[in-house]
Scaffold this active site. Structure first.
Site, mmCIF file in Angstrom:
data_model
loop_
_atom_site.group_PDB
_atom_site.id
_atom_site.type_symbol
_atom_site.label_atom_id
_atom_site.label_comp_id
_atom_site.label_asym_id
_atom_site.label_seq_id
_atom_site.Cartn_x
_atom_site.Cartn_y
_atom_site.Cartn_z
ATOM 1 C CD GLU A 156 -3.033 -0.920 0.101
ATOM 2 O OE1 GLU A 156 -3.084 0.160 -0.522
ATOM 3 O OE2 GLU A 156 -3.791 -1.872 -0.136
ATOM 4 C CB SER A 208 -30.569 -33.651 -25.479
ATOM 5 O OG SER A 208 -29.862 -34.718 -26.078
#
Length: 656
Positions: free
Chosen positions: A65, A336
């Site tokens: 940071e 299917s």
């Protein structure tokens, strides 16, 4: 200039810092306005002293940071220049340069709106913090303020939430993991995305090596350490509709641009489409659909096709163990259940429900004869004769489906699927007809919604409105209805898919459990089983299988249909059964399936069939005792039954 700067600093030094911004609980509401979740209802936070925090956690935080924290006066001009150079080189904002003090000023005193006035205030408060507190005090406030995701504010709450230990006992590996989360809890939380979390942990460890905080050997050992995470607390992550709640967070932040701090602390109200009755039915149907010791997974999503509202969502069987939402997994072959896109393309190309292909083992050549494809039917069962589209769809005949896609062209089928909202990758090959390219349950439910909604598609919606704490509208959904097929084609295909739930259909075994008109399609592969179906009010996709693609047994494959049936009937138990609305341009006539002609009086197997007007047969069958074309035979096909009416349909359905 120097005097002006000194004067400004003296002025700021004499001013008091404002009271820290008071966070407010945000709420998520269901479709009836009932609260189903709260964000940060009382912060999960316990402030501790800097000496009570593991040095590894402090070092990892500074490394990722603000590595020059102890060297600057609140503004890292060297870091700003470096970030600007990197961003110019990449022609985008790849790197930021906010210091810990700037972030603290923003979190304590300001909103996260991107305006010049906010930036000027942030700069002023940053200078005041640096003049009012020591570096250690600022760092302590920051470590106790930052949000680590999952309701944990501050390093102490994060250590307990993730690892079940105080912050003082965090190891190097644990510290590097936690330090990476605040940049984006959704992306870097190991609970949400382990790969991204590990990648960021490695980045932090590499920076710590560069800064001389640890050795390369220590970094490698920490990266390879197997971490043991605590189960997420029941307060925020379990309970009702957890996968849906996670999805709402994702939509709000990623798609609608709601700032995470506003979401967690701004007191906003998110109105969603969740139907609590349908959600309860979905969770119960999935829970009851498996033996207690089964490791098989499931996904269910239900959408109102008339509005696009997502009414229910179940992303798996055990959220506490695994938060992965399988509703959006584009890794499963639909089998299917993909065939309706093939048959819609065929209907639009001029074929009818009476179009015949032979059901027998067949080798198909394609790619200008260079390749061969030899599909097979389930259990190698073939009709051994010519069959029509209704029989093929109901029994899920693979040979017929491949004949059809070869006749209309795989490219056209892909165009059809794209039109209906399927955006997963697909190749124009014969096997496409059998659903060999992975799609998500979300895509399938969205696409089938157009069949149920008379050919009109509406993008699924989960959030209808977002209001700020003062009631101001931040977002208001504006669903758009797009015609994607002719209503007559949608109705004929729906009529065909109703046969899936009738005798001879692949979902006939659950038809007795559904007391209303229903259409849909099953799908089964070696590792997946589906049922995607709908009523006029609700379209639902159900998938069952294993996360790692393990082969499923016949019994395991049969679990999708009962889940669909139980959910559909329970979710709609207060809704009277409705017929699918019949659009203009549809006719029904009695036909002889064996010849594809109008049925005569003596035809033994006459069937009432649905057609797009103008495609119905006009020649009378004369292969039995009737004389083809005779006025007497023609009269045996009542005019009132040639043309479709909802009342005749209702009577036929009621009488079974």
């Amino acid at each position: 200039m120097l005097l002006l700067l000194i004067g400004s600093l003296l002025y700021l030094r004499a001013q008091s810092l404002p009271a820290a911004a008071v966070s407010q609980t945000s709420q998520m509401l269901d479709i009836h306005g009932n609260v189903i979740d709260t964000f940060h209802a009382g912060e999960n936070r316990r402030s501790i002293k800097l000496k009570e925090i593991s040095p590894y956690a402090v070092q990892a935080t500074l490394a990722i940071e603000d590595r020059r924290f102890y060297d600057h006066l609140g503004f890292d001009f060297k870091g700003m220049a470096r970030a600007m150079l990197i961003n110019v080189q990449n022609l985008s904002k790849k790197q930021g340069a906010s210091t810990l003090t700037q972030q603290l000023a923003r979190n304590l005193y300001l909103t996260h709106e991107r305006t010049w006035s906010r930036k000027l205030k942030e700069a002023a408060y940053t200078a005041q913090l640096e003049m009012s507190y020591s570096k250690d005090e600022i760092l302590t406030m920051y470590m106790n303020q930052i949000y680590y995701g999952h309701g944990a504010y501050g390093i102490e709450a994060a250590a307990v939430t993730y690892f079940g230990k105080p912050a003082s006992q965090l190891t190097l590996a644990e510290s590097a993991m936690l330090a990476g989360v605040p940049k984006g809890p959704k992306y870097y939380s190991p609970y949400m995305n382990m790969k991204s979390a590990k990648d960021r942990q490695l980045t932090i460890l590499d920076v710590m090596v560069e800064e001389g905080m640890i050795t390369r050997a220590e970094a490698d050992k920490a990266y390879n350490e197997m971490l043991s995470f605590q189960p997420l607390s029941a307060g925020n992550q379990e309970g009702f509709a957890p996968y849906f709640r996670d999805y709402i967070r994702t939509v709000a932040v990623d798609k609608l641009g709601i700032d995470e701090h506003l979401l967690n602390e701004g007191g906003i109200r998110i109105h969603t489409t969740l139907d609590p009755h349908a959600q309860k039915a979905a969770e119960e149907a999935v829970a009851a659909g498996f033996p207690a010791d089964s490791e098989q997974q499931a996904a269910l999503i239900a959408i109102d096709p008339r509005t696009g509202y997502i009414k229910a969502m179940v992303g798996g069987r055990d959220y506490k163990t695994n938060q992965y939402n399988r509703v959006f997994a584009k890794t499963r072959q639909p089998g299917s259940s993909f065939k309706p896109f093939v048959y819609l393309t065929a209907l639009e190309s001029g074929m009818t429900p009476l179009h015949m292909f032979r059901s027998e083992p067949t080798a198909f050549t394609y790619d200008e004869g260079r390749q061969t494809y030899e599909p097979s039917n389930h259990n190698d069962k073939y009709a051994g004769e010519d069959i029509d589209m209704r029989r093929a769809l109901a029994s899920s005949d693979n040979i017929y489906a491949v004949h059809t896609i070869m006749a209309v062209g795989p490219d056209k089928v892909i165009e059809t699927a794209r039109r209906l909202g399927i955006d997963s990758p697909m190749d124009p090959v014969p096997s496409l007809a059998l659903g060999t390219f992975p799609v998500s349950p979300f895509e399938m439910a969205s696409a089938f919604g157009a069949f149920a909604n008379s050919g009109k598609h509406i993008e699924p919606i989960a959030i209808t409105r977002i209001e700020d704490k003062n009631g101001r509208i931040l977002y208001d959904a504006a669903p758009e209805e797009t015609p994607v097929m002719e209503p007559a084609h949608a109705y004929v295909l729906t009529s065909l898919m109703e046969s899936v739930f009738k005798p001879g259909g692949t979902a006939a075994r659950v038809s007795a459990a559904i007391k209303r008109p229903v259409a849909g399609k099953t799908g089964t592969t070696a590792s997946d089983a589906w049922l995607v179906g709908y009523t006029p009010e609700l379209v639902t996709a159900v998938w069952v299988g294993y996360d790692k693609g393990r082969t499923i047994t016949t019994a395991e494959a049969h679990r999708a249909a009962p889940i669909f049936a139980a959910f559909t009937e329970k979710a709609l138990e207060t809704v009277p059964p409705k017929m699918f609305p019949v659009p203009e341009g549809v006719v029904t006539v009695y036909v002889d399936p064996s010849t594809g002609k109008l049925a005569g009086e003596s035809c033994p197997d006459k069937r009432l069939e649905t057609f797009v007007a103008g495609t119905e047969p006009t020649e009378l069958c004369g292969e039995h005792t009737d004389e083809a074309g005779s006025e007497e035979s023609a009269a045996e096909v009542p005019a009132k039954e040639k043309h479709h009416s909802w009342w005749s349909d209702l009577k036929r359905w009621w009488n079974g």
